[in-house]
Scaffold this motif. Structure first.
Motif, mmCIF file in Angstrom:
data_model
loop_
_atom_site.group_PDB
_atom_site.id
_atom_site.type_symbol
_atom_site.label_atom_id
_atom_site.label_comp_id
_atom_site.label_asym_id
_atom_site.label_seq_id
_atom_site.Cartn_x
_atom_site.Cartn_y
_atom_site.Cartn_z
ATOM 1 N N LEU A 14 0.765 -1.330 -0.148
ATOM 2 C CA LEU A 14 -0.034 0.027 0.000
ATOM 3 C C LEU A 14 0.710 1.191 -0.059
ATOM 4 C CD1 LEU A 14 -2.904 -1.150 2.405
ATOM 5 C CD2 LEU A 14 -3.274 -0.406 0.180
ATOM 6 N N LEU A 15 1.947 1.276 0.840
ATOM 7 C CA LEU A 15 2.630 2.532 0.887
ATOM 8 C C LEU A 15 3.603 2.758 -0.396
ATOM 9 C CD1 LEU A 15 4.223 2.122 4.643
ATOM 10 C CD2 LEU A 15 2.515 3.695 3.759
ATOM 11 N N ARG A 17 2.458 2.012 -3.387
ATOM 12 C CA ARG A 17 1.233 2.504 -4.276
ATOM 13 C C ARG A 17 1.089 4.091 -3.995
ATOM 14 N NH1 ARG A 17 2.013 -2.168 -5.433
ATOM 15 N NH2 ARG A 17 0.588 -3.569 -6.733
ATOM 16 N N VAL A 18 0.966 4.264 -2.891
ATOM 17 C CA VAL A 18 0.905 5.793 -2.432
ATOM 18 C C VAL A 18 2.061 6.549 -3.007
ATOM 19 C CG1 VAL A 18 0.840 7.424 -0.558
ATOM 20 C CG2 VAL A 18 -0.357 5.270 -0.377
ATOM 21 N N LYS A 19 3.480 6.008 -3.073
ATOM 22 C CA LYS A 19 4.495 6.718 -3.306
ATOM 23 C C LYS A 19 4.242 6.794 -4.835
ATOM 24 C CE LYS A 19 7.888 4.688 -0.301
ATOM 25 N NZ LYS A 19 9.180 4.020 -0.307
ATOM 26 N N LEU A 20 3.884 5.871 -5.538
ATOM 27 C CA LEU A 20 3.812 5.483 -7.091
ATOM 28 C C LEU A 20 2.686 6.726 -7.366
ATOM 29 C CD1 LEU A 20 4.667 4.442 -9.585
ATOM 30 C CD2 LEU A 20 2.648 2.878 -9.508
ATOM 31 N N VAL A 21 1.702 6.645 -6.758
ATOM 32 C CA VAL A 21 0.536 7.719 -7.166
ATOM 33 C C VAL A 21 0.981 9.322 -7.029
ATOM 34 C CG1 VAL A 21 -1.796 8.702 -6.478
ATOM 35 C CG2 VAL A 21 -1.344 6.038 -6.674
ATOM 36 N N ALA A 78 -7.752 6.797 -0.423
ATOM 37 C CA ALA A 78 -7.981 5.437 -0.341
ATOM 38 C C ALA A 78 -7.243 4.418 0.209
ATOM 39 C CB ALA A 78 -8.613 5.002 -1.879
ATOM 40 N N LEU A 79 -5.807 4.509 -0.348
ATOM 41 C CA LEU A 79 -4.549 3.789 0.095
ATOM 42 C C LEU A 79 -4.310 4.060 1.350
ATOM 43 C CD1 LEU A 79 -2.522 3.992 -3.499
ATOM 44 C CD2 LEU A 79 -3.803 1.948 -2.666
ATOM 45 N N LEU A 80 -4.383 5.360 1.932
ATOM 46 C CA LEU A 80 -3.742 5.409 3.217
ATOM 47 C C LEU A 80 -5.062 5.050 4.198
ATOM 48 C CD1 LEU A 80 -2.516 9.068 2.519
ATOM 49 C CD2 LEU A 80 -1.059 7.179 3.462
ATOM 50 N N THR A 81 -6.200 5.227 3.809
ATOM 51 C CA THR A 81 -7.451 4.427 4.579
ATOM 52 C C THR A 81 -7.124 3.120 4.866
ATOM 53 O OG1 THR A 81 -8.667 6.611 4.127
ATOM 54 C CG2 THR A 81 -9.700 4.700 5.103
#
Length: 90
Positions: A14-15, A17-21, A78-81
């Motif tokens: 998830l983290l 993915r957040v970095k990528l976004v 959404a990813l952080l949640t």
């Protein structure tokens, strides 16, 4: 039958993915990217510690900072949640 994976596996994914976004979403202003990327790096470091050694107060503060800073960007939110499913104290 699917393999059971530890929560840390999903937290890392998830983290990532957040970095990528954050890095690739053109709708996120450069200023926001520059503001959130260092905190995200620290957040990753905090959550990389074994669960019983994590600084929970720090992680909660970092998570809230990122949620607030990225509130206008639903993919990040959404990813952080979703992290709350694997790091219950968040």
């Amino acid at each position: 039958m699917s393999e059971e994976r530890p929560d840390e596996y999903y937290v890392e994914r998830l983290l990532t993915r957040v970095k990528l976004v954050i890095a690739t979403d053109d709708d996120i202003p450069v200023e926001t990217k520059l503001e959130t990327q260092p905190m995200l790096k620290e957040f990753v470091r905090t959550l990389s510690a074994p669960p019983d050694q994590q600084d929970r107060e720090r992680a909660i503060g970092q998570h809230q900072f990122l949620l607030d800073a990225l509130d206008d960007f639903p993919n990040c939110t959404a990813l952080l949640t979703a992290l709350r499913n694997f790091v219950p104290y968040l």
